[in-house]
Design a protein around this motif. Structure first.
Motif, PDB file in Angstrom:
ATOM      1  N   UNK A 269       0.844  -1.184   0.000  1.00 17.38           N
ATOM      2  CA  UNK A 269       0.000   0.000   0.000  1.00 17.38           C
ATOM      3  C   UNK A 269       0.883   1.238   0.000  1.00 17.38           C
ATOM      4  N   UNK A 270       0.620   2.154  -0.901  1.00 19.86           N
ATOM      5  CA  UNK A 270       1.367   3.408  -0.930  1.00 19.86           C
ATOM      6  C   UNK A 270       0.800   4.321   0.161  1.00 19.86           C
ATOM      7  N   UNK A 271       1.705   4.806   1.031  1.00 20.42           N
ATOM      8  CA  UNK A 271       1.290   5.673   2.138  1.00 20.42           C
ATOM      9  C   UNK A 271       1.504   7.143   1.831  1.00 20.42           C
ATOM     10  N   UNK A 272       2.462   7.447   0.972  1.00 20.71           N
ATOM     11  CA  UNK A 272       2.789   8.829   0.653  1.00 20.71           C
ATOM     12  C   UNK A 272       3.777   8.869  -0.493  1.00 20.71           C
ATOM     13  N   UNK A 273       4.429  10.028  -0.668  1.00 18.37           N
ATOM     14  CA  UNK A 273       5.320  10.216  -1.809  1.00 18.37           C
ATOM     15  C   UNK A 273       6.474   9.220  -1.845  1.00 18.37           C
ATOM     16  N   UNK A 274       7.068   8.895  -0.721  1.00 25.50           N
ATOM     17  CA  UNK A 274       8.217   7.994  -0.697  1.00 25.50           C
ATOM     18  C   UNK A 274       8.045   6.797   0.234  1.00 25.50           C
ATOM     19  N   UNK A 275       6.850   6.586   0.745  1.00 26.09           N
ATOM     20  CA  UNK A 275       6.632   5.501   1.704  1.00 26.09           C
ATOM     21  C   UNK A 275       5.576   4.522   1.211  1.00 26.09           C
ATOM     22  N   UNK A 276       5.816   3.261   1.535  1.00 26.29           N
ATOM     23  CA  UNK A 276       4.808   2.237   1.297  1.00 26.29           C
ATOM     24  C   UNK A 276       4.879   1.223   2.435  1.00 26.29           C
ATOM     25  N   UNK A 277       3.806   0.453   2.573  1.00 24.35           N
ATOM     26  CA  UNK A 277       3.719  -0.586   3.591  1.00 24.35           C
ATOM     27  C   UNK A 277       3.405  -1.895   2.882  1.00 24.35           C
TER      28      UNK A 277
END
Length: 192
Positions: A46-54
């Motif tokens: 899951x993409x959480x933001x511009x540079x983060x995913x989980x």
């Protein structure tokens, strides 16, 4: 055992919140080499933001291969990833966890570290944490390939049994492990 179930439940509930807010940015994946150990597996990212995913990946092997050979286990790998450019493409670094239970024995593996598996059965649980690095190649709008490797710490708690259907318990132990804790070559389907 109770702690593993509680942690898993908390993680599932937490990731459910992200699915509802970022449902348009989900990837589904499978670790191809893991299938060669007769272990079905699936992962979601899951993409959480511009540079983060989980990412959350799980594998489950319920099979027994004869009277004494088995590699039964389940394992989960949650991972928070930082992408150098953008999520779903290029280089990333991750902080991952690993947790699972196993019932393994009767296997003749070529590595000396696992020599005991040939004559004994090990049943227990493991939990750990590590750092990882990976790279994702985008093949087209929907498909990609990813390679990931990671290392860290894990703690194993297990009982030792003799082989056979009525194997007797011969001992128990706890081991701390430092080394590889994650490895994958994944085929990815991107849902946007």
């Amino acid at each position: 055992m109770y702690k593993l179930k509680t942690l898993s439940l908390i993680f599932f509930l937490t990731t459910g919140l992200f699915v509802s807010t970022h449902a348009q940015e989900i990837s589904v994946k499978t670790n191809v080499p893991y299938w060669f150990t007769a272990t079905p597996n699936v992962g979601f990212e899951y993409v959480l933001g511009e540079n983060l995913s989980l990412e959350f990946t799980a594998g489950f092997n319920p099979f027994k291969f004869g009277d004494t050979k088995q590699m039964k286990h389940w394992v989960i790998w949650p991972e928070l990833r930082y992408w150098l450019y953008q999520p779903d493409s290029g280089h990333f670094f991750g902080l991952h966890g690993v947790a699972g239970q196993y019932n393994i024995g009767g296997l003749d593996l070529p590595w000396d570290r696992f020599a005991g598996l040939k004559t004994r059965r090990y049943q227990g649980s493991a939990i750990g944490v590590g750092l990882s690095y990976g790279y994702r190649w985008v093949l087209n709008d929907r498909w990609g390939i990813e390679i990931t490797a990671g290392g860290g710490f894990a703690r194993f708690n297990y009982d030792v049994y003799s082989l056979g259907n009525n194997g007797q318990k011969t001992g128990e132990n706890t081991k701390n492990y430092f080394g590889p804790t994650k490895g994958a070559l994944s085929l990815i389907y991107i849902i946007r």
